[in-house]
Design a protein around this motif. Structure first.
Motif, PDB file in Angstrom:
ATOM      1  N   HIS A  40      33.531  27.321  45.684  1.00  0.00           N
ATOM      2  CA  HIS A  40      34.800  27.150  46.095  1.00  0.00           C
ATOM      3  C   HIS A  40      34.925  25.667  46.848  1.00  0.00           C
ATOM      4  O   HIS A  40      33.836  25.240  47.252  1.00  0.00           O
ATOM      5  CB  HIS A  40      35.465  28.254  47.034  1.00  0.00           C
ATOM      6  CG  HIS A  40      35.298  29.533  46.368  1.00  0.00           C
ATOM      7  ND1 HIS A  40      36.531  29.672  45.443  1.00  0.00           N
ATOM      8  CD2 HIS A  40      34.810  30.482  46.351  1.00  0.00           C
ATOM      9  CE1 HIS A  40      36.163  31.115  44.833  1.00  0.00           C
ATOM     10  NE2 HIS A  40      35.100  31.334  45.331  1.00  0.00           N
ATOM     11  N   SER A  48      41.335  26.962  47.528  1.00  0.00           N
ATOM     12  CA  SER A  48      40.960  28.263  47.864  1.00  0.00           C
ATOM     13  C   SER A  48      41.166  28.247  49.535  1.00  0.00           C
ATOM     14  O   SER A  48      41.189  27.082  49.959  1.00  0.00           O
ATOM     15  CB  SER A  48      39.444  28.309  47.743  1.00  0.00           C
ATOM     16  OG  SER A  48      39.096  28.601  46.524  1.00  0.00           O
ATOM     17  N   CYS A  50      39.781  30.533  51.748  1.00  0.00           N
ATOM     18  CA  CYS A  50      38.862  30.925  52.552  1.00  0.00           C
ATOM     19  C   CYS A  50      37.592  29.661  52.930  1.00  0.00           C
ATOM     20  O   CYS A  50      36.939  30.189  54.031  1.00  0.00           O
ATOM     21  CB  CYS A  50      38.234  32.164  51.945  1.00  0.00           C
ATOM     22  SG  CYS A  50      37.954  32.055  50.201  1.00  0.00           S
ATOM     23  N   ASP A  78      37.877  27.745  41.837  1.00  0.00           N
ATOM     24  CA  ASP A  78      38.882  28.091  43.194  1.00  0.00           C
ATOM     25  C   ASP A  78      39.628  29.274  42.590  1.00  0.00           C
ATOM     26  O   ASP A  78      39.716  29.546  41.427  1.00  0.00           O
ATOM     27  CB  ASP A  78      39.548  26.987  43.590  1.00  0.00           C
ATOM     28  CG  ASP A  78      38.855  26.106  44.305  1.00  0.00           C
ATOM     29  OD1 ASP A  78      37.949  26.385  45.304  1.00  0.00           O
ATOM     30  OD2 ASP A  78      38.924  24.761  44.050  1.00  0.00           O
ATOM     31  N   HIS A  79      40.328  29.885  43.793  1.00  0.00           N
ATOM     32  CA  HIS A  79      41.196  31.045  43.533  1.00  0.00           C
ATOM     33  C   HIS A  79      42.149  30.964  42.855  1.00  0.00           C
ATOM     34  O   HIS A  79      42.892  30.174  43.404  1.00  0.00           O
ATOM     35  CB  HIS A  79      41.199  31.714  44.989  1.00  0.00           C
ATOM     36  CG  HIS A  79      39.904  32.326  45.549  1.00  0.00           C
ATOM     37  ND1 HIS A  79      39.203  33.704  44.805  1.00  0.00           N
ATOM     38  CD2 HIS A  79      39.067  32.228  46.571  1.00  0.00           C
ATOM     39  CE1 HIS A  79      38.231  34.010  45.658  1.00  0.00           C
ATOM     40  NE2 HIS A  79      38.253  33.152  46.567  1.00  0.00           N
ATOM     41  N   ALA A  82      45.292  31.863  45.518  1.00  0.00           N
ATOM     42  CA  ALA A  82      45.282  30.451  46.508  1.00  0.00           C
ATOM     43  C   ALA A  82      45.986  29.260  45.820  1.00  0.00           C
ATOM     44  O   ALA A  82      46.736  28.400  46.320  1.00  0.00           O
ATOM     45  CB  ALA A  82      43.985  30.101  46.994  1.00  0.00           C
ATOM     46  N   TRP A  92      45.920  35.856  49.846  1.00  0.00           N
ATOM     47  CA  TRP A  92      44.889  36.436  50.171  1.00  0.00           C
ATOM     48  C   TRP A  92      44.899  38.014  49.567  1.00  0.00           C
ATOM     49  O   TRP A  92      45.796  38.686  49.900  1.00  0.00           O
ATOM     50  CB  TRP A  92      44.289  36.599  51.484  1.00  0.00           C
ATOM     51  CG  TRP A  92      42.785  36.993  51.322  1.00  0.00           C
ATOM     52  CD1 TRP A  92      42.489  38.376  52.201  1.00  0.00           C
ATOM     53  CD2 TRP A  92      41.472  36.703  50.684  1.00  0.00           C
ATOM     54  NE1 TRP A  92      40.924  38.278  51.753  1.00  0.00           N
ATOM     55  CE2 TRP A  92      40.612  37.543  50.689  1.00  0.00           C
ATOM     56  CE3 TRP A  92      41.635  35.616  49.788  1.00  0.00           C
ATOM     57  CZ2 TRP A  92      39.427  37.507  50.130  1.00  0.00           C
ATOM     58  CZ3 TRP A  92      40.197  35.529  49.000  1.00  0.00           C
ATOM     59  CH2 TRP A  92      39.249  36.210  49.300  1.00  0.00           C
ATOM     60  N   HIS A 261      31.195  28.878  50.162  1.00  0.00           N
ATOM     61  CA  HIS A 261      32.305  28.944  50.997  1.00  0.00           C
ATOM     62  C   HIS A 261      32.276  27.968  52.152  1.00  0.00           C
ATOM     63  O   HIS A 261      33.019  27.277  52.787  1.00  0.00           O
ATOM     64  CB  HIS A 261      32.752  30.217  51.341  1.00  0.00           C
ATOM     65  CG  HIS A 261      33.472  31.263  50.609  1.00  0.00           C
ATOM     66  ND1 HIS A 261      32.775  31.701  49.579  1.00  0.00           N
ATOM     67  CD2 HIS A 261      34.812  31.478  50.589  1.00  0.00           C
ATOM     68  CE1 HIS A 261      33.613  32.283  48.671  1.00  0.00           C
ATOM     69  NE2 HIS A 261      34.799  32.266  49.406  1.00  0.00           N
TER      70      HIS A 261
END
Ligand SMILES: [Zn+2]
Ligand SMILES: [Zn+2]
Length: 296
Positions: A40, A48, A50, A78-79, A82, A92, A261
Motif C-alpha cells: 500500500h 489507502s 491505513c 491500494d484499497h 479508499a 474503512w 503499511h
C-alpha cells in the motif's frame, strides 16, 4: 463443510518453534530475491487510508535501490474502498458494508470515477513491467457488491480479493468466515489476500487454526484457481507454515506479500524466509505466483 459447532480441536502445534526462533533473530542476508505482490501507499492523494503518509511510490523505488539484493519487484495494490470513498472513517471496512447509500453518493457525484481515473493514471506512470506493477485490493459488501467500476479491471496488473470483515459471533464464526470467503472468491482475483487473517484471533503463533478449517480454505482457493498468499503484515506463523505445505502438495502457486503499511515493514522479507524454512520445502520447488495477465 466445517461448522462452528463441530469445533473440537485447537489445531496443531509447531513443536520445533522455540528452536526455530534462534534462526529468526539471526537472519541477515536473503537467500535469494523476493517479490512482494501486495503493498500500500499512504502518501497524497491517499489511495489507502491505513499506511503512514511517508509511504510513497518513491519510497518503494528507494528501497529497491538501497537493498538491491533483497527485492525482485513490488506490486502497488491500494484499497478499492479508499479510492472510491473520500472520508477515511466511512471508507474503512464495516462502515459501508451494510449501506450502499454511502458508496452511491460518491458514485453519483462523480467522485469515485475521478479518483479511479487518478489511480489508473498513477498506475500507468509507475508501471515498468519488471520491478513495479499496479494493482488493487478489493472486497465486497454484504450484498456482494464491490466498489470498482467495470472499466478499471483491465487497467490492473494484479487483483487481490480480501476479507476484512472479522466474524465476531462465537456460535457462527466459522460459517460467517466461509460466507465472506465464498463471496470474495466470486470476483476475478489473482489470489485472496491474507486468507485467514479475519479469524486470526482463534489461532496463535505456535498453534494453528483447526486443520479442518485450513484444509477447507486451501480447497476453496484451489477450486477457484487462486494462489496462496503468505502475508507478512500480521504474521500467522503456524497457520502459514501449515497452509504452505498443503498448497505445495496441491501444486498451487504461492504469492509472497509484505502487505506493506509502514516503511519499517520492508525488513519483513525475513518472515518469508522463516515460513519457507519451517515448512521444510526447498524454495526452488515452490511454484511461485505469476499474475494471470502476465501469463497471457
Ligand atoms: Zn487486506
Ligand atoms: Zn492490504
Amino acid at each position: 463443510m466445517y461448522k462452528t459447532d463441530r469445533l473440537n480441536s485447537i489445531g496443531g502445534t509447531l513443536h520445533t518453534y522455540n528452536d526455530f526462533c534462534f534462526y529468526w533473530s539471526q537472519r541477515k542476508e536473503p537467500s535469494h530475491k523476493w517479490p512482494s505482490w501486495h503493498n500500500h501507499t499512504g502518501s497524497f492523494p491517499r489511495f489507502s487510508n491505513c499506511p503512514t503518509l511517508g509511504l510513497s511510490v518513491e519510497r518503494y523505488k528507494l528501497e529497491m535501490d538501497i537493498n538491491k539484493e533483497v527485492w525482485e519487484l513490488f506490486a502497488i495494490t491500494d484499497h478499492a474502498h479508499a479510492i472510491a470513498i473520500e472520508e477515511a472513517n466511512i471508507a474503512w471496512p464495516y462502515n459501508w458494508y451494510d449501506s450502499f447509500e454511502i458508496p452511491e453518493r460518491y458514485q453519483k457525484s462523480g467522485f469515485t470515477e475521478q479518483r479511479y481515473r487518478q489511480y489508473v493514471e498513477r498506475g500507468d506512470a509507475l508501471r515498468d513491467g519488471k520491478k513495479l506493477l499496479s494493482g488493487i485490493e478489493v472486497e465486497v459488501d454484504s450484498q456482494s457488491r464491490c466498489l470498482v467500476p467495470d472499466w478499471v479491471w483491465d487497467h490492473m496488473d494484479i487483483v487481490i480479493g480480501s476479507v476484512h470483515h472479522n466474524p465476531i459471533n462465537e456460535k457462527t464464526w466459522v460459517e460467517d468466515f466461509f460466507m465472506y470467503l465464498d463471496r470474495i472468491l466470486e470476483l476475478p482475483c489473482d489470489f485472496i489476500g491474507h486468507p485467514v487473517r479475519a479469524i486470526r484471533r482463534f489461532s496463535t503463533q505456535t498453534h494453528t487454526l483447526p486443520h479442518e478449517i485450513l484444509d477447507e480454505v486451501i480447497k476453496k482457493l484451489y477450486d477457484k484457481g487462486s494462489a496462496l498468499e503468505i502475508n507478512a503484515h500480521y504474521p500467522q506463523f503456524a497457520d502459514d507454515v501449515y497452509l504452505l505445505r498443503r498448497a505445495y502438495e496441491k501444486g498451487m502457486e504461492i504469492a509472497f506479500s509484505l502487505d506493506l503499511h509502514y516503511p519499517e515493514e520492508f525488513g519483513n522479507w525475513r518472515y518469508f524466509e522463516d515460513v519457507v524454512e519451517m515448512s521444510e520445502i526447498p524454495f526452488e520447488k515452490l511454484k511461485l505466483f505469476i499474475p494471470k495477465k502476465m501469463k497471457k
